[in-house]
Design a protein around this motif. Structure first.
Motif, PDB file in Angstrom:
ATOM      1  N   VAL A  92       0.847  -1.193   0.000  1.00 11.88           N
ATOM      2  CA  VAL A  92       0.000   0.000   0.000  1.00 11.88           C
ATOM      3  C   VAL A  92       0.887   1.249   0.000  1.00 11.88           C
ATOM      4  N   ASN A  93       0.438   2.283  -0.666  1.00 19.37           N
ATOM      5  CA  ASN A  93       1.164   3.538  -0.682  1.00 19.37           C
ATOM      6  C   ASN A  93       1.400   4.019   0.757  1.00 19.37           C
ATOM      7  N   MET A  94       2.662   4.108   1.151  1.00 20.86           N
ATOM      8  CA  MET A  94       3.022   4.513   2.519  1.00 20.86           C
ATOM      9  C   MET A  94       4.495   4.884   2.560  1.00 20.86           C
ATOM     10  N   PRO A  95       4.955   5.529   3.624  1.00 23.52           N
ATOM     11  CA  PRO A  95       6.374   5.840   3.744  1.00 23.52           C
ATOM     12  C   PRO A  95       7.213   4.566   3.656  1.00 23.52           C
ATOM     13  N   MET A  96       8.354   4.641   3.006  1.00 27.16           N
ATOM     14  CA  MET A  96       9.149   3.461   2.703  1.00 27.16           C
ATOM     15  C   MET A  96       9.544   2.655   3.939  1.00 27.16           C
ATOM     16  N   LEU A  97       9.814   3.322   5.056  1.00 32.94           N
ATOM     17  CA  LEU A  97      10.249   2.605   6.247  1.00 32.94           C
ATOM     18  C   LEU A  97       9.095   1.957   7.003  1.00 32.94           C
ATOM     19  N   ASP A  98       7.864   2.252   6.609  1.00 32.42           N
ATOM     20  CA  ASP A  98       6.703   1.611   7.227  1.00 32.42           C
ATOM     21  C   ASP A  98       6.370   0.274   6.581  1.00 32.42           C
ATOM     22  N   VAL A  99       6.980  -0.020   5.438  1.00 29.09           N
ATOM     23  CA  VAL A  99       6.750  -1.300   4.760  1.00 29.09           C
ATOM     24  C   VAL A  99       7.526  -2.391   5.498  1.00 29.09           C
ATOM     25  N   THR A 100       6.845  -3.481   5.848  1.00 29.51           N
ATOM     26  CA  THR A 100       7.500  -4.554   6.591  1.00 29.51           C
ATOM     27  C   THR A 100       8.365  -5.396   5.654  1.00 29.51           C
ATOM     28  N   GLU A 101       9.282  -6.139   6.246  1.00 27.00           N
ATOM     29  CA  GLU A 101      10.132  -7.020   5.444  1.00 27.00           C
ATOM     30  C   GLU A 101       9.286  -8.073   4.730  1.00 27.00           C
ATOM     31  N   GLU A 102       8.247  -8.555   5.378  1.00 26.08           N
ATOM     32  CA  GLU A 102       7.357  -9.536   4.757  1.00 26.08           C
ATOM     33  C   GLU A 102       6.668  -8.944   3.526  1.00 26.08           C
ATOM     34  N   GLN A 103       6.194  -7.689   3.639  1.00 27.38           N
ATOM     35  CA  GLN A 103       5.569  -7.026   2.493  1.00 27.38           C
ATOM     36  C   GLN A 103       6.565  -6.815   1.364  1.00 27.38           C
ATOM     37  N   PHE A 104       7.782  -6.399   1.722  1.00 25.59           N
ATOM     38  CA  PHE A 104       8.838  -6.199   0.730  1.00 25.59           C
ATOM     39  C   PHE A 104       9.108  -7.489  -0.035  1.00 25.59           C
ATOM     40  N   ASP A 105       9.284  -8.592   0.715  1.00 23.79           N
ATOM     41  CA  ASP A 105       9.589  -9.871   0.084  1.00 23.79           C
ATOM     42  C   ASP A 105       8.463 -10.326  -0.837  1.00 23.79           C
ATOM     43  N   ARG A 106       7.218 -10.102  -0.430  1.00 23.11           N
ATOM     44  CA  ARG A 106       6.086 -10.519  -1.254  1.00 23.11           C
ATOM     45  C   ARG A 106       6.073  -9.751  -2.583  1.00 23.11           C
ATOM     46  N   VAL A 107       6.339  -8.465  -2.526  1.00 23.27           N
ATOM     47  CA  VAL A 107       6.374  -7.660  -3.753  1.00 23.27           C
ATOM     48  C   VAL A 107       7.445  -8.184  -4.712  1.00 23.27           C
ATOM     49  N   PHE A 108       8.640  -8.445  -4.198  1.00 20.60           N
ATOM     50  CA  PHE A 108       9.724  -8.899  -5.067  1.00 20.60           C
ATOM     51  C   PHE A 108       9.547 -10.349  -5.519  1.00 20.60           C
ATOM     52  N   ASP A 109       8.973 -11.186  -4.664  1.00 21.89           N
ATOM     53  CA  ASP A 109       8.736 -12.580  -5.062  1.00 21.89           C
ATOM     54  C   ASP A 109       7.746 -12.667  -6.219  1.00 21.89           C
ATOM     55  N   ILE A 110       6.703 -11.858  -6.164  1.00 27.01           N
ATOM     56  CA  ILE A 110       5.667 -11.920  -7.195  1.00 27.01           C
ATOM     57  C   ILE A 110       6.071 -11.134  -8.443  1.00 27.01           C
ATOM     58  N   ASN A 111       6.640  -9.968  -8.263  1.00 25.10           N
ATOM     59  CA  ASN A 111       6.940  -9.094  -9.412  1.00 25.10           C
ATOM     60  C   ASN A 111       8.239  -9.455 -10.132  1.00 25.10           C
ATOM     61  N   VAL A 112       9.231  -9.932  -9.391  1.00 29.74           N
ATOM     62  CA  VAL A 112      10.568 -10.125  -9.965  1.00 29.74           C
ATOM     63  C   VAL A 112      10.968 -11.601 -10.022  1.00 29.74           C
ATOM     64  N   LYS A 113      10.919 -12.285  -8.873  1.00 28.48           N
ATOM     65  CA  LYS A 113      11.403 -13.667  -8.839  1.00 28.48           C
ATOM     66  C   LYS A 113      10.558 -14.581  -9.713  1.00 28.48           C
ATOM     67  N   SER A 114       9.295 -14.224  -9.901  1.00 27.32           N
ATOM     68  CA  SER A 114       8.419 -15.030 -10.762  1.00 27.32           C
ATOM     69  C   SER A 114       8.986 -15.143 -12.176  1.00 27.32           C
ATOM     70  N   ILE A 115       9.598 -14.079 -12.671  1.00 27.81           N
ATOM     71  CA  ILE A 115      10.159 -14.098 -14.023  1.00 27.81           C
ATOM     72  C   ILE A 115      11.339 -15.073 -14.087  1.00 27.81           C
ATOM     73  N   TYR A 116      12.123 -15.109 -13.031  1.00 26.96           N
ATOM     74  CA  TYR A 116      13.198 -16.106 -12.919  1.00 26.96           C
ATOM     75  C   TYR A 116      12.624 -17.513 -12.994  1.00 26.96           C
ATOM     76  N   HIS A 117      11.554 -17.772 -12.236  1.00 25.85           N
ATOM     77  CA  HIS A 117      10.945 -19.106 -12.234  1.00 25.85           C
ATOM     78  C   HIS A 117      10.448 -19.489 -13.630  1.00 25.85           C
ATOM     79  N   PHE A 118       9.789 -18.564 -14.318  1.00 26.33           N
ATOM     80  CA  PHE A 118       9.268 -18.879 -15.650  1.00 26.33           C
ATOM     81  C   PHE A 118      10.393 -19.037 -16.670  1.00 26.33           C
ATOM     82  N   ALA A 119      11.450 -18.253 -16.532  1.00 22.86           N
ATOM     83  CA  ALA A 119      12.594 -18.425 -17.425  1.00 22.86           C
ATOM     84  C   ALA A 119      13.188 -19.824 -17.266  1.00 22.86           C
ATOM     85  N   LYS A 120      13.335 -20.271 -16.021  1.00 21.17           N
ATOM     86  CA  LYS A 120      13.867 -21.610 -15.767  1.00 21.17           C
ATOM     87  C   LYS A 120      12.973 -22.675 -16.387  1.00 21.17           C
TER      88      LYS A 120
END
Length: 248
Positions: A92-120
């Motif tokens: 959710v739109n919020m100050p960067m330091l208010d984002v939890t590590e769990e939220q950060f990981d979910r964003v990168f797992d779905i948006n970025v790491k997924s492309i790695y998985h499909f490439a493999k």
């Protein structure tokens, strides 16, 4: 019939941009494996699109789930020619330091790491068959970032750049990789981008877009058909801004 004979995977296909892309590919003569973590919703969407649409549950953040889903898609369609990595997530739109590590990981797992998985999962298939097409849905957020979405912006910047890097590396294998960078659109993620859905917030977002409106699934689907069709067989490594002039 620009997608005639094309066997396509579209992720995040139960709604929003993904559903619009799947509808366009089917209309243009392709088959589509519609993948989504929302199993019931994607099954309903595929049933509504008729023959040629195959609903396949998939958690794009999990490599084993992606591999199994690609095997199922290849079995259903007789192979895979096109992959559209559309599934996405945001904090959710919020100050960067208010984002939890769990939220950060979910964003990168779905948006970025997924492309790695499909490439493999698909690049070895494409090398064996002599080519393929990958289209990644990035964002103008990775080009001209909005405040309050720092980690989401970073994930889409990674998608934009990764697409270009993949294109260079995979070109000798006749594998094309492109990216679309949509401006904020009429999708279920819009409320999270804005922080709250009010007429004032929508007006503020529209005011940053020279053409004066948000993007729609139709806009992204039209661009996807071109980039994934043989009309674009000399186009690779492009980040196409479908943004009404937002990044100018």
């Amino acid at each position: 019939m620009r997608m005639e004979g094309k066997r396509c995977i579209v992720t995040g296909a139960a709604q929003g941009f993904g559903l619009g892309i799947a509808e366009a590919f089917l209309r243009e003569g392709g088959q589509v494996a519609m993948m989504d973590i929302q199993e019931d919703k994607v099954a309903e969407a595929a049933a509504g699109l008729g023959a040629g649409a195959h609903a396949i549950p998939c958690d794009v953040s999990d490599g084993a789930s992606v591999a199994a889903a690609c095997d199922a898609a290849a079995a259903a369609m007789g192979g895979i020619d096109v992959v559209v990595n559309n599934a996405g997530w945001t904090h959710v739109n919020m100050p960067m330091l208010d984002v939890t590590e769990e939220q950060f990981d979910r964003v990168f797992d779905i948006n970025v790491k997924s492309i790695y998985h499909f490439a493999k999962a698909v690049v070895p298939r494409w090398r064996a068959q002599g080519g393929g097409v990958m289209l990644n849905i990035g964002s103008t957020a990775g080009i001209r970032p909005r405040p309050g979405l720092t980690w989401y912006n970073a994930s889409k910047g990674a998608v934009n750049l990764m697409s270009r890097s993949m294109a260079v590396e995979l070109a000798p294998d006749q594998i094309r990789v492109n990216c679309i960078a949509p401006v904020a659109g009429e999708t279920p993620l819009l409320t999270s981008f804005m922080g709250e859905d009010t007429p004032e917030k929508r007006a503020a977002f529209r005011a940053t877009i020279p053409l004066g409106r948000l993007s729609t699934p139709r806009d992204i689907a039209n661009a996807s058909v071109f980039l994934c069709s043989d009309e674009a067989d000399m186009v690779t490594g492009v980040v196409l801004e479908v943004d009404g002039g937002r990044t100018i």
